[in-house]
Design an enzyme around this catalytic site. Structure first.
Site, short mmCIF file in Angstrom:
data_model
loop_
_atom_site.label_atom_id
_atom_site.label_comp_id
_atom_site.label_asym_id
_atom_site.label_seq_id
_atom_site.Cartn_x
_atom_site.Cartn_y
_atom_site.Cartn_z
N ASP A 160 -0.04 0.42 -5.34
CA ASP A 160 -1.16 1.12 -4.72
C ASP A 160 -2.34 1.04 -5.68
OD1 ASP A 160 -1.29 3.15 -2.15
OD2 ASP A 160 -2.87 3.52 -3.61
N CYS A 190 0.88 -1.18 0.00
CA CYS A 190 0.00 0.00 0.00
C CYS A 190 0.91 1.22 0.00
CB CYS A 190 -0.92 -0.01 1.22
SG CYS A 190 -1.80 -1.57 1.47
N CYS A 215 -1.97 4.05 10.89
CA CYS A 215 -1.83 5.33 11.60
C CYS A 215 -3.12 5.61 12.39
CB CYS A 215 -1.49 6.47 10.65
SG CYS A 215 -2.68 6.74 9.31
N GLY A 258 4.65 7.12 -1.31
CA GLY A 258 5.98 6.66 -1.68
C GLY A 258 7.07 6.84 -0.64
N ALA A 262 1.60 4.25 -1.89
CA ALA A 262 1.50 5.70 -2.12
C ALA A 262 1.36 6.44 -0.79
CB ALA A 262 0.31 6.00 -3.03
N ARG A 322 -2.92 8.50 -6.72
CA ARG A 322 -1.78 8.63 -5.82
C ARG A 322 -0.48 8.08 -6.42
NH1 ARG A 322 -2.83 6.35 -0.13
NH2 ARG A 322 -1.41 8.03 0.50
#
Length: 466
Positions: free
Chosen positions: A138, A114, A236, A118, A116, A143
């Protein structure tokens, strides 16, 4: 405007406040403070000791990433010419942790599933040191473009970029990768301080929807990892439903995997088995970065190893179709070979792939990739047009000035430097042909000497605006 409990999504407060208990006021105070900013030095371009001598910003090291540094909020690192030379990537400090937990070694085959925009891809690529294979994927086409830019600016030569669904990628790469990073889509609770606008999308892209995506992505990743290989799962978000809960479900479905300690775990907070129903004790091996305990935004990471006695899939798939690679002596390569003989002082190893007039150098040991949405199959060498070869920006950034016959050097204070980065034409004198324009010893891009002028080939979308 400072983040308060009243501004936070109600569901988020109702769930997290009881879990944090007496830590809740300290956590709220951290959210009301300043977000953390950082950059990561590029060891492919410059050694750390030299970087610390020439860095134009006050720097303080990030404890969990050797190349990582904290930045003050008022700094503008994206405007500095060193950024255009690929000496660093601008990255939030906590986002540097997952790749460190992966412990990438040169020569490995690594998947950033996953990927992007980068940042973690460039971090993996730097650790590979040009050896092995890096696949960055991605499934969001919007993106991909910035990811290509960062990969090229960093000087990565062994990176392939895909725009695919993970399950389709798994059909071509079963049991192929030594290491896999799954930086999964999530509800983004850990970014509320840095990106307050993300709170508005929290309900639309909430935990339940994200958990389903995480489940499907991990299933595909499990198929692509070699027995004995390592996978790092990161998010996150603070939400245990998407963190410990997702990992627990994955382990129940995949008995060939086991959690193992995260490197540098002493710098983080341990996972919380008690935050999910029937939590397995080993979930404590996972880690969190909390904004009230670490100088970083919220992050979760877990390191999993696939047992050697796990299911052994056949080698990477080879679907039907013609081999796209060109032989060294193919007539289509004549203009490239002329350019190489006239201007390059180095050998480039790999296989040639010509697609729509664009010539790539592709790493060896790849399966046939037809049927996949392949954005970049390796190093972009340039474009073939009417018998002429036009070198690509990616080739410039992958070179060192001593590997090119006609480098042009600018110093940091040279007025020509910013003129070039803005896309302006420069005087060439009696010079002819292609030139590699450099900031000190770091390439920036191409210029072609024509009729006394250097025609600027710096990519239009990346030029300085002021």
């Amino acid at each position: 405007m400072a983040i308060t409990a009243e501004r936070l999504p109600r569901e988020f407060v109702q769930r997290l406040e009881p879990l944090l208990g007496e830590e809740w006021p300290e956590f709220l105070a951290a959210l009301a403070g300043e977000s953390q900013h950082g950059l990561r030095q590029n060891p492919l371009k410059i050694q750390q000791a030299e970087w610390e001598k020439i860095a134009p910003f006050p720097l303080e090291r990030v404890p969990w990433c050797r190349e990582g540094y904290y930045l003050q909020e008022e700094e503008r690192p994206g405007k500095h010419p060193y950024y255009h030379a690929g000496l660093y990537y601008i990255q939030e400090p906590s986002a540097m942790a997952p790749v460190e937990a992966l412990e990438v070694q040169p020569g490995e085959k690594v998947l950033d599933l996953c990927a992007a925009p980068g940042g973690k891809t460039t971090q993996i690529g730097a650790k590979l040191q040009g050896k092995g294979i890096l696949v960055a994927n991605d499934n969001n086409p919007q993106r991909i473009r910035p990811m290509v830019k960062y990969v090229e600016t960093f000087g990565l030569t062994n990176c392939l970029i895909f725009n695919e669904r993970p399950e389709r990628l798994a059909r071509h790469f079963p049991g192929y990768f030594d290491k896999i990073l799954v930086d999964a889509p999530c509800s983004g609770e850990g970014m509320f301080r840095r990106e307050p606008e993300s709170m508005g999308a929290y309900q639309k892209f909430g935990p339940e929807r994200c958990r389903q995506m995480q489940r499907e992505i991990l299933r595909a990743a499990a198929r692509m990892l070699k027995p004995g290989g390592v996978m790092v799962y990161s998010t996150c978000t603070f939400n245990p439903y998407e963190n410990e809960g997702t990992i627990q479900e994955f382990l129940q479905e995949h008995s060939e995997f086991q959690l193992e300690p995260v490197p540098q775990a002493h710098l983080y907070s341990p996972g919380r088995p008690d935050w999910v129903v029937g939590g397995r004790p080993e979930l404590a091996l996972a880690c969190r970065i909390w904004p009230h305990k670490n100088r970083g935004e919220g992050h979760f990471l877990a390191r999993l190893r696939k047992n050697n006695n796990g299911s052994r899939l056949a080698g990477a798939g080879r679907p039907g179709g013609t081999d796209p690679y060109l032989a060294e002596g193919a007539k289509e390569l004549a203009s490239w070979h002329r350019f190489r003989q006239n201007y390059l002082k180095t050998e480039l190893n790999g296989r040639y792939w010509l697609n729509g007039g664009t010539l790539y150098l592709v790493p060896p040991e790849l399966p046939v990739l037809q049927g996949l949405k392949l954005i970049r199959p390796g190093l972009t060498l340039g474009n073939l047009y009417k018998g002429k070869f036009y070198p690509d920006y990616a080739l410039a950034m992958a070179l060192k000035p001593e590997q090119f016959a006609q480098p042009v050097y600018f110093t940091l204070d040279a007025p020509e430097l910013r003129k070039y980065l803005k896309g302006e034409t420069l005087p060439a004198g009696e010079a002819k042909g292609w030139h590699l324009l450099c900031l000190d010893r770091w390439p920036l891009g191409w210029a072609l000497a024509v009729d006394g002028y250097l025609k600027n080939y710096y990519p239009k979308g990346w030029r300085l605006q002021s």
